[in-house]
Design a protein around this motif. Sequence first.
Motif, short mmCIF file in Angstrom:
data_model
loop_
_atom_site.label_atom_id
_atom_site.label_comp_id
_atom_site.label_asym_id
_atom_site.label_seq_id
_atom_site.Cartn_x
_atom_site.Cartn_y
_atom_site.Cartn_z
N GLY A 391 0.79 -1.22 0.00
CA GLY A 391 0.00 0.00 0.00
C GLY A 391 0.82 1.26 0.00
O GLY A 391 0.39 2.29 -0.52
N ASP A 415 7.64 -7.15 0.94
CA ASP A 415 7.16 -5.78 0.76
C ASP A 415 6.74 -5.68 -0.71
O ASP A 415 7.56 -5.54 -1.59
CB ASP A 415 8.31 -4.82 1.09
CG ASP A 415 7.91 -3.35 0.96
OD1 ASP A 415 6.84 -3.06 0.39
OD2 ASP A 415 8.69 -2.50 1.40
N THR A 416 5.43 -5.80 -0.92
CA THR A 416 4.93 -5.96 -2.30
C THR A 416 4.51 -4.63 -2.88
O THR A 416 3.54 -4.03 -2.42
CB THR A 416 3.72 -6.92 -2.30
OG1 THR A 416 2.69 -6.36 -1.47
CG2 THR A 416 4.10 -8.29 -1.77
N GLN A 419 -0.14 -2.01 -7.94
CA GLN A 419 -1.17 -0.99 -8.06
C GLN A 419 -2.49 -1.61 -8.51
O GLN A 419 -2.49 -2.71 -9.08
CB GLN A 419 -0.76 0.04 -9.12
CG GLN A 419 0.64 0.56 -8.98
CD GLN A 419 1.02 1.51 -10.11
OE1 GLN A 419 1.10 1.10 -11.27
NE2 GLN A 419 1.24 2.77 -9.78
N THR A 420 -3.56 -0.86 -8.33
CA THR A 420 -4.85 -1.30 -8.85
C THR A 420 -4.70 -1.68 -10.32
O THR A 420 -5.25 -2.68 -10.79
CB THR A 420 -5.89 -0.17 -8.72
OG1 THR A 420 -5.93 0.25 -7.35
CG2 THR A 420 -7.27 -0.61 -9.15
N ASP A 506 4.85 6.46 -9.89
CA ASP A 506 5.75 6.40 -8.73
C ASP A 506 7.17 6.78 -9.12
O ASP A 506 7.59 6.57 -10.26
CB ASP A 506 5.79 4.97 -8.15
CG ASP A 506 4.58 4.67 -7.29
OD1 ASP A 506 4.25 5.51 -6.44
OD2 ASP A 506 3.96 3.61 -7.49
N ARG A 521 4.68 8.69 -4.79
CA ARG A 521 4.06 9.19 -6.02
C ARG A 521 4.76 10.45 -6.50
O ARG A 521 5.18 11.28 -5.71
CB ARG A 521 2.58 9.51 -5.78
CG ARG A 521 1.72 8.36 -5.31
CD ARG A 521 1.46 7.30 -6.32
NE ARG A 521 0.83 7.78 -7.54
CZ ARG A 521 0.23 6.96 -8.42
NH1 ARG A 521 0.15 5.66 -8.20
NH2 ARG A 521 -0.29 7.45 -9.52
N ARG A 532 -5.46 5.35 -1.95
CA ARG A 532 -5.14 6.37 -2.93
C ARG A 532 -6.19 7.44 -2.99
O ARG A 532 -7.37 7.16 -3.02
CB ARG A 532 -5.06 5.71 -4.30
CG ARG A 532 -3.71 5.34 -4.67
CD ARG A 532 -3.77 4.43 -5.84
NE ARG A 532 -4.02 5.16 -7.07
CZ ARG A 532 -3.80 4.62 -8.26
NH1 ARG A 532 -3.36 3.39 -8.35
NH2 ARG A 532 -4.02 5.30 -9.34
C1 6R9 Z 1 -1.93 -2.43 -4.21
C2 6R9 Z 1 -2.22 -0.98 -4.02
C3 6R9 Z 1 -0.95 1.99 -5.60
C4 6R9 Z 1 0.12 2.93 -5.09
C5 6R9 Z 1 1.43 2.77 -5.79
C6 6R9 Z 1 2.42 3.23 -4.73
C7 6R9 Z 1 1.80 2.76 -3.45
C8 6R9 Z 1 1.67 0.27 -3.05
C9 6R9 Z 1 3.62 -0.14 -2.17
C10 6R9 Z 1 3.54 1.23 -2.49
C11 6R9 Z 1 5.70 1.52 -1.74
C12 6R9 Z 1 4.83 -0.64 -1.58
N1 6R9 Z 1 2.31 1.44 -3.03
N2 6R9 Z 1 2.44 -0.70 -2.52
N3 6R9 Z 1 4.59 2.06 -2.28
N4 6R9 Z 1 5.84 0.24 -1.39
N5 6R9 Z 1 4.98 -1.93 -1.21
O1 6R9 Z 1 -1.88 -0.42 -3.00
O2 6R9 Z 1 -2.88 -0.37 -5.05
O3 6R9 Z 1 -4.38 1.42 -4.08
O4 6R9 Z 1 -3.78 1.33 -6.52
O5 6R9 Z 1 -2.11 2.05 -4.80
O6 6R9 Z 1 0.40 2.65 -3.71
O7 6R9 Z 1 2.49 4.63 -4.72
O8 6R9 Z 1 1.47 3.52 -6.98
P1 6R9 Z 1 -3.37 1.13 -5.12
#
Ligand code: 6R9
Length: 654
Positions: A391, A415-416, A419-420, A506, A521, A532
């Motif tokens: 997230g 640490d995944t 994105q949507t 990102d 971002r 988001r």
């Molecule tokens: C799955 C989800 C996407 C945005 C993404 C980024 C941030 C998500 C992250 C992360 C750093 C991680 N993001 N996972 N930043 N490390 N492990 O979250 O989807 O709600 O679309 O958000 O979240 O900025 O571009 P979504």
Amino acid sequence: MTTAAQTDSKVFTPSAETVARAHVDAAKYDEMYAASVADPEAFWQEHGKRIDWIQPYSTVKNTTFEFGKVAIKWFEDGTLNVSANCIDRHLKTRGDQTAIIWEPDEPTDEAQHISYNELHRRTCRMANILESMGVRKGDRVVIYLPMIPEAAYAMLACARIGAIHSIVFAGFSPDALGARINGCDAKVVITADEAPRGGRKTPLKSNADAALLHCKDTVKCLVVKRTGGQTTWIDGRDYDYNEMALEADDYCAPAEMNAEDPLFILYTSGSTGQPKGVVHSSGGYLVYAAMTHEITFDYHEGDIYWCTADVGWVTGHSYIVYGPLANGGTTLMFEGVPTYPDASRFWQVCEKHKVNQFYTAPTAIRALMGQGSEYVEKCDLSDLRLLGTVGEPINPEAWTWYNEVVGQGRCPIVDTWWQTETGGHMMTPLPGAHALKPGAAQKPFFGVQPVVLDPQSGVEIQGNGVEGVLCIKDSWPGQMRTVWGDHERFEKTYFSDYKGYYFTGDGCRRDADGDYWITGRVDDVINVSGHRMGTAEVESALVAHAAVAEAAVVGYPHDIKGQGIYCYVTLMNDREPSEELRKELRSWVRTEIGPIASPDVIQWAPGLPKTRSGKIMRRILRKIAENDFGALGDTSTLADPSVVENLIENRAGQ
Ligand code: 6R9
């Protein structure tokens, strides 16, 4: 709070036990990754077979990122049914195995264990109910439900009959719900009387009633009974799910769908305008969700897996429902919140259901860390084998606490980053393959080709120890296919800034070892508690209020939420700032969008810093919100420099 990208601290090597058990070790990762980018067709030809096809595919990949011609197709002549893949194909071997463990909001209420056989019956009934309401292949169904098993039945029932679902998070307001129902021209909305969460109840049905006032008369409403709370009822429009389920047939034949038929639409925030409907496919999406679920979480037969997300977000789609069920897994669905009845709840649920893999968001980890380790230590977490986060970037303090206190130093943390839009994990360390660096998303998943571009020139920056914007060079099966009803917006949003690449929005850094760190971002999207939020959305909600002349919204660092929402508001001439008005604007935004968009700070701004051409200089507003006045940068283009002085002088205390 230190951000992860500021430190390249210790490295954590996986234990021999973790490596021995893992589906993928270091050598295998290298070999598979190399194969996946050298010949994507051959790689996915093989991995497409993870799921069952009715008509096998003969072509694998047909994709182009060329601006003006963007088209993404995977396994395009194959046919399948997603619900049959998530349920029917497991019935012979594991019909009695638990598919879904449901843990209700109140710990004293009974948990449910839903077997694959039961999931089949429930999904079929729901599918038959939807058909009896006139839902056909290709029709859209909006789902606005609490975290109850019916949410999974509803998703799978849509998939079964080929309807396209669009889930709206139960925390969204009637206005947001109405906009989404209209946005995809849904035939049916599935909701519940009330959503219990953290001991409180959200009146979902009355929210749906309010939303439907702004929708076509033909939209029908299917209502699931959750609390039995009173609801108003409109005969002919409202349908009683529980009553209909008593009559509905236990079997519904799965529809044969093309790999490229949309499985779902999910609205997400972008840097401009209103949220867009991200469209995901049936075939490629499922292959990718299933494969990433198995490999990233090192999921094995019999494991109990828990992802704490809500099905209203993409994480819930891919990693509560579709990925785990396609793999025949046992997935836990939790209705509540981490701090109810107290800060021990997550860990009590882990103990009670003997959870092996636990996947949550940094914001939850930070909030629980703040409550103290004793809430974790009193629970037996000996079944935990792996931890995950998603997230937002995780700061090293939170990572270390998660590792030491929750994982007791023996559970790898994945640490995944994804994105949507990406459907599934794009970058993550794999538990048995990579030495972990706290806060790094580290390595691309198979088939994913990340590149770091110079933000201005758009040229690829080669080598290690570099930083820039993160793009992806070629398609992967889980990629979104289009924006619902607006392919042009899809191309413009993701493929126009950097031609030939998918632009993630990102920023990232590739360290000396070639590992990736997400820096956040680079557009006007902020990340509040892992959710988001487009600053433009909050701005348009604010200016819709009669007292507001103009508004500019930026993110600022927030200890628990990651980022908070900072609003600069210029009032109409005849309005005076007051505490009441501030409160009113806060609740106004909550009503317009939902509680997740609630402003943290509202600063009255007699004027906003603008260029001579009238563009708001958000860079400056961001710096002021961050309390970083020394680094305002070039202010020579400001039309009226005194505006900035005023904002600094009156900066809101937080
Ligand atoms: C799955 C989800 C996407 C945005 C993404 C980024 C941030 C998500 C992250 C992360 C750093 C991680 N993001 N996972 N930043 N490390 N492990 O979250 O989807 O709600 O679309 O958000 O979240 O900025 O571009 P979504």
